[in-house]
Design a protein around this motif. Sequence first.
Motif, PDB file in Angstrom:
ATOM      1  N   ALA A   1       0.797  -1.222   0.000  1.00  0.00           N
ATOM      2  CA  ALA A   1       0.000   0.000   0.000  1.00  0.00           C
ATOM      3  C   ALA A   1       0.841   1.289   0.000  1.00  0.00           C
ATOM      4  O   ALA A   1       0.571   2.197  -0.802  1.00  0.00           O
ATOM      5  CB  ALA A   1      -0.962  -0.009   1.183  1.00  0.00           C
ATOM      6  N   PRO A   2       1.858   1.430   0.865  1.00  0.00           N
ATOM      7  CA  PRO A   2       2.612   2.697   0.852  1.00  0.00           C
ATOM      8  C   PRO A   2       3.294   2.962  -0.489  1.00  0.00           C
ATOM      9  O   PRO A   2       3.254   4.080  -1.011  1.00  0.00           O
ATOM     10  CB  PRO A   2       3.641   2.512   1.976  1.00  0.00           C
ATOM     11  N   LEU A   3       3.903   1.910  -1.066  1.00  0.00           N
ATOM     12  CA  LEU A   3       4.589   2.075  -2.346  1.00  0.00           C
ATOM     13  C   LEU A   3       3.594   2.335  -3.472  1.00  0.00           C
ATOM     14  O   LEU A   3       3.858   3.138  -4.375  1.00  0.00           O
ATOM     15  CB  LEU A   3       5.434   0.833  -2.649  1.00  0.00           C
ATOM     16  N   ALA A   4       2.437   1.678  -3.421  1.00  0.00           N
ATOM     17  CA  ALA A   4       1.408   1.911  -4.436  1.00  0.00           C
ATOM     18  C   ALA A   4       0.954   3.367  -4.421  1.00  0.00           C
ATOM     19  O   ALA A   4       0.763   3.993  -5.471  1.00  0.00           O
ATOM     20  CB  ALA A   4       0.222   0.972  -4.196  1.00  0.00           C
ATOM     21  N   GLY A   5       0.778   3.928  -3.233  1.00  0.00           N
ATOM     22  CA  GLY A   5       0.375   5.322  -3.132  1.00  0.00           C
ATOM     23  C   GLY A   5       1.409   6.262  -3.721  1.00  0.00           C
ATOM     24  O   GLY A   5       1.072   7.241  -4.400  1.00  0.00           O
ATOM     25  N   LEU A   6       2.693   5.961  -3.490  1.00  0.00           N
ATOM     26  CA  LEU A   6       3.762   6.793  -4.044  1.00  0.00           C
ATOM     27  C   LEU A   6       3.773   6.737  -5.570  1.00  0.00           C
ATOM     28  O   LEU A   6       3.932   7.760  -6.239  1.00  0.00           O
ATOM     29  CB  LEU A   6       5.115   6.343  -3.490  1.00  0.00           C
ATOM     30  N   VAL A   7       3.595   5.533  -6.127  1.00  0.00           N
ATOM     31  CA  VAL A   7       3.617   5.382  -7.584  1.00  0.00           C
ATOM     32  C   VAL A   7       2.408   6.078  -8.213  1.00  0.00           C
ATOM     33  O   VAL A   7       2.531   6.773  -9.223  1.00  0.00           O
ATOM     34  CB  VAL A   7       3.658   3.892  -7.969  1.00  0.00           C
ATOM     35  N   LEU A   8       1.233   5.896  -7.622  1.00  0.00           N
ATOM     36  CA  LEU A   8       0.046   6.562  -8.149  1.00  0.00           C
ATOM     37  C   LEU A   8       0.185   8.080  -8.057  1.00  0.00           C
ATOM     38  O   LEU A   8      -0.258   8.818  -8.945  1.00  0.00           O
ATOM     39  CB  LEU A   8      -1.200   6.096  -7.396  1.00  0.00           C
ATOM     40  N   GLY A   9       0.812   8.556  -6.993  1.00  0.00           N
ATOM     41  CA  GLY A   9       1.070   9.991  -6.875  1.00  0.00           C
ATOM     42  C   GLY A   9       2.018  10.477  -7.965  1.00  0.00           C
ATOM     43  O   GLY A   9       1.835  11.569  -8.523  1.00  0.00           O
ATOM     44  N   ALA A  10       3.031   9.663  -8.283  1.00  0.00           N
ATOM     45  CA  ALA A  10       3.985  10.039  -9.331  1.00  0.00           C
ATOM     46  C   ALA A  10       3.292  10.150 -10.685  1.00  0.00           C
ATOM     47  O   ALA A  10       3.559  11.073 -11.472  1.00  0.00           O
ATOM     48  CB  ALA A  10       5.110   9.010  -9.402  1.00  0.00           C
ATOM     49  N   ILE A  11       2.372   9.215 -10.980  1.00  0.00           N
ATOM     50  CA  ILE A  11       1.646   9.277 -12.248  1.00  0.00           C
ATOM     51  C   ILE A  11       0.775  10.527 -12.288  1.00  0.00           C
ATOM     52  O   ILE A  11       0.642  11.185 -13.330  1.00  0.00           O
ATOM     53  CB  ILE A  11       0.799   8.003 -12.442  1.00  0.00           C
ATOM     54  N   THR A  12       0.185  10.875 -11.165  1.00  0.00           N
ATOM     55  CA  THR A  12      -0.660  12.077 -11.110  1.00  0.00           C
ATOM     56  C   THR A  12       0.156  13.338 -11.317  1.00  0.00           C
ATOM     57  O   THR A  12      -0.274  14.261 -12.020  1.00  0.00           O
ATOM     58  CB  THR A  12      -1.388  12.142  -9.760  1.00  0.00           C
ATOM     59  N   VAL A  13       1.345  13.393 -10.725  1.00  0.00           N
ATOM     60  CA  VAL A  13       2.222  14.541 -10.964  1.00  0.00           C
ATOM     61  C   VAL A  13       2.524  14.657 -12.454  1.00  0.00           C
ATOM     62  O   VAL A  13       2.678  15.765 -12.987  1.00  0.00           O
ATOM     63  CB  VAL A  13       3.534  14.398 -10.158  1.00  0.00           C
ATOM     64  N   GLY A  14       2.549  13.501 -13.129  1.00  0.00           N
ATOM     65  CA  GLY A  14       2.759  13.507 -14.570  1.00  0.00           C
ATOM     66  C   GLY A  14       1.713  14.291 -15.320  1.00  0.00           C
ATOM     67  O   GLY A  14       1.950  14.737 -16.445  1.00  0.00           O
ATOM     68  N   ALA A  15       0.520  14.464 -14.737  1.00  0.00           N
ATOM     69  CA  ALA A  15      -0.538  15.253 -15.382  1.00  0.00           C
ATOM     70  C   ALA A  15      -0.382  16.739 -15.123  1.00  0.00           C
ATOM     71  O   ALA A  15      -0.838  17.563 -15.924  1.00  0.00           O
ATOM     72  CB  ALA A  15      -1.913  14.788 -14.880  1.00  0.00           C
ATOM     73  N   LEU A  16       0.237  17.101 -14.011  1.00  0.00           N
ATOM     74  CA  LEU A  16       0.295  18.510 -13.637  1.00  0.00           C
ATOM     75  C   LEU A  16       1.197  19.325 -14.561  1.00  0.00           C
ATOM     76  O   LEU A  16       0.885  20.470 -14.894  1.00  0.00           O
ATOM     77  CB  LEU A  16       0.779  18.634 -12.187  1.00  0.00           C
ATOM     78  N   VAL A  17       2.319  18.730 -14.981  1.00  0.00           N
ATOM     79  CA  VAL A  17       3.250  19.456 -15.843  1.00  0.00           C
ATOM     80  C   VAL A  17       2.621  19.793 -17.197  1.00  0.00           C
ATOM     81  O   VAL A  17       2.551  20.966 -17.589  1.00  0.00           O
ATOM     82  CB  VAL A  17       4.566  18.671 -16.018  1.00  0.00           C
ATOM     83  N   PRO A  18       2.142  18.786 -17.964  1.00  0.00           N
ATOM     84  CA  PRO A  18       1.550  19.144 -19.264  1.00  0.00           C
ATOM     85  C   PRO A  18       0.304  19.999 -19.143  1.00  0.00           C
ATOM     86  O   PRO A  18       0.073  20.878 -19.983  1.00  0.00           O
ATOM     87  CB  PRO A  18       1.234  17.778 -19.896  1.00  0.00           C
ATOM     88  N   ALA A  19      -0.510  19.779 -18.106  1.00  0.00           N
ATOM     89  CA  ALA A  19      -1.721  20.589 -17.946  1.00  0.00           C
ATOM     90  C   ALA A  19      -1.369  22.057 -17.763  1.00  0.00           C
ATOM     91  O   ALA A  19      -2.007  22.947 -18.347  1.00  0.00           O
ATOM     92  CB  ALA A  19      -2.538  20.087 -16.756  1.00  0.00           C
ATOM     93  N   ALA A  20      -0.346  22.332 -16.961  1.00  0.00           N
ATOM     94  CA  ALA A  20       0.075  23.725 -16.741  1.00  0.00           C
ATOM     95  C   ALA A  20       0.607  24.345 -18.024  1.00  0.00           C
ATOM     96  O   ALA A  20       0.267  25.477 -18.379  1.00  0.00           O
ATOM     97  CB  ALA A  20       1.134  23.779 -15.647  1.00  0.00           C
ATOM     98  N   VAL A  21       1.452  23.601 -18.747  1.00  0.00           N
ATOM     99  CA  VAL A  21       2.030  24.145 -19.982  1.00  0.00           C
ATOM    100  C   VAL A  21       0.938  24.363 -21.029  1.00  0.00           C
ATOM    101  O   VAL A  21       0.946  25.362 -21.764  1.00  0.00           O
ATOM    102  CB  VAL A  21       3.130  23.217 -20.523  1.00  0.00           C
ATOM    103  N   MET A  22      -0.014  23.431 -21.110  1.00  0.00           N
ATOM    104  CA  MET A  22      -1.110  23.578 -22.078  1.00  0.00           C
ATOM    105  C   MET A  22      -1.937  24.831 -21.800  1.00  0.00           C
ATOM    106  O   MET A  22      -2.304  25.571 -22.723  1.00  0.00           O
ATOM    107  CB  MET A  22      -2.003  22.342 -22.052  1.00  0.00           C
ATOM    108  N   SER A  23      -2.232  25.082 -20.539  1.00  0.00           N
ATOM    109  CA  SER A  23      -3.032  26.264 -20.210  1.00  0.00           C
ATOM    110  C   SER A  23      -2.261  27.544 -20.507  1.00  0.00           C
ATOM    111  O   SER A  23      -2.827  28.532 -20.993  1.00  0.00           O
ATOM    112  CB  SER A  23      -3.468  26.226 -18.740  1.00  0.00           C
ATOM    113  N   VAL A  24      -0.959  27.550 -20.239  1.00  0.00           N
ATOM    114  CA  VAL A  24      -0.124  28.713 -20.555  1.00  0.00           C
ATOM    115  C   VAL A  24      -0.081  28.938 -22.065  1.00  0.00           C
ATOM    116  O   VAL A  24      -0.225  30.067 -22.550  1.00  0.00           O
ATOM    117  CB  VAL A  24       1.299  28.516 -19.994  1.00  0.00           C
TER     118      VAL A  24
END
Length: 501
Positions: free
Chosen positions: A319-342
């Motif tokens: 469970a702890p490692l799964a949460g970290l990996v899922l969080g990493a994939i989610t961070v993967g959305a934040l970068v392109p979403a920010a650049v796309m909006s800019v």
Amino acid sequence: MSGSVVTTAFLAVIGAASLLAAAARRFRTTDTLPSLDGWALADRRLGPGWTWLLLGGTVFTAYTFTAVPGLAYGNGALAFFAVPYTVIVCPLAFVLLPRLWSAARQHGCVTVADLVRARYGSPRLELAVALTGILATMPYLALQLLGIRAVLDAAGPAPATADLMMVALFAGLAVATYRHGLRAPAVISGFKGVAVLGSVAALVWLVLDRFGGPGGVFGAAARDGGPSLLLTDGQQPAFATLALGSALALLMYPHVLTVGFAASGPRALRKATVALPVWTAVLALFGLLGIAAVAAGVRTPPGGAESAVPLLVTELMPAPLAGLVLGAITVGALVPAAVMSVAAATLFVRNVYVPLLQPTATPKRQVRIARAVSLTAKAGAVAFVFGLRDQAAVQLQLLGGVWILQILPAVALGLYVRGLRPGALLAGWAAGMVFGTAAVVREGFSSVVPLGPGGSSLPVYAGLAALLLNLAVAGAGTALSGRRRDPGDPAAARTAGRGTP
């Protein structure tokens, strides 16, 4: 208990990324007056390392890391067109992006539509390129939310809680982008690179350990009655044209070109693009994880194949490692979403708002409007995801890829071919847009359409077929119109009227 542990670890990763975004202001080293160069392009000061992180973080989105394995989970070998497609992108980017950067810097251009206006002196062609970029970017931005939703569904919170978390994530991103522009995703991209590379390495190691190597993964997937792991004769033309067309389209997206223009120079871009295959290797591993999900017996909800990897993560990892990996994939959305909006906001301000509504807008006002539009773009993406079916966002994104490919002749061809007429390029763009849209809609929103007479038709990527028509119309129009004044004449650049932002 395990669900709460996953959620806690997930939130810890997101919190770390949010703190980094808040610290982006420290990367502003000068106290210059507000300008779109500073807000949208980080003052064009990104070195090779930051350019590589931001370019890779922008091109390889969270939705890519869930959609490609989801396609492999549901369709097998055809999904791996994404690997040669991203391989083709690297040499294209190495050649094209530095040349576009030099032309943009020479004419003081902030957006690719600025560059088209400077090159051809055509406000109509400038507007067509700008609106196409905005239109193609908005569904792509919404897809980042779908990637986050797939991760949150696997993380375990109740649907209402998951929706609130998704909105909160985008709200925090909106604030950071509003204040710091491109610097916010640039800082987060470093965190994304480390998190995604570490996560995929750990997950692939667990998969290979469980099945005894890649052969064991494919063997188990074949025994499980999953999708075909070999291309059929009928799929090969679709595979090849999807790879080529997608590579050409990717480099026309405003968010990719925004990162390119933000680099410190052509040399930084060349160094960054040489190292891009590292991200391609990561994408290939994610495709393998889609096959591993079939082998592991993962069952996704109907129409939710993009959940294959998040569900595989929760099945294979503690469970702890799964949460970290899922969080990493989610961070993967934040970068392109920010650049796309800019990127979308900058296109609107520079090429719609200023020329059509407020030609005398000061640089400070342009930045203020761009910030407001970037907030609106993110809010629109959230409303889009909640207001329409997930499939609608996917369908519009398929159309977006076809649309954005139609600006390639105006943007890239003019760098190498002299004498092109703006009217002919506009006619070619219109023909490609109409044909591509009609072809995709006619086939039930499939990006692969039959091309050719009767029973001998071949399945090809609709965007590439539309581009061929676009080029034919533009070439014929230029030939019929005769040669015009040399488009490289400095006088053509002066017709842009907005040389320096």
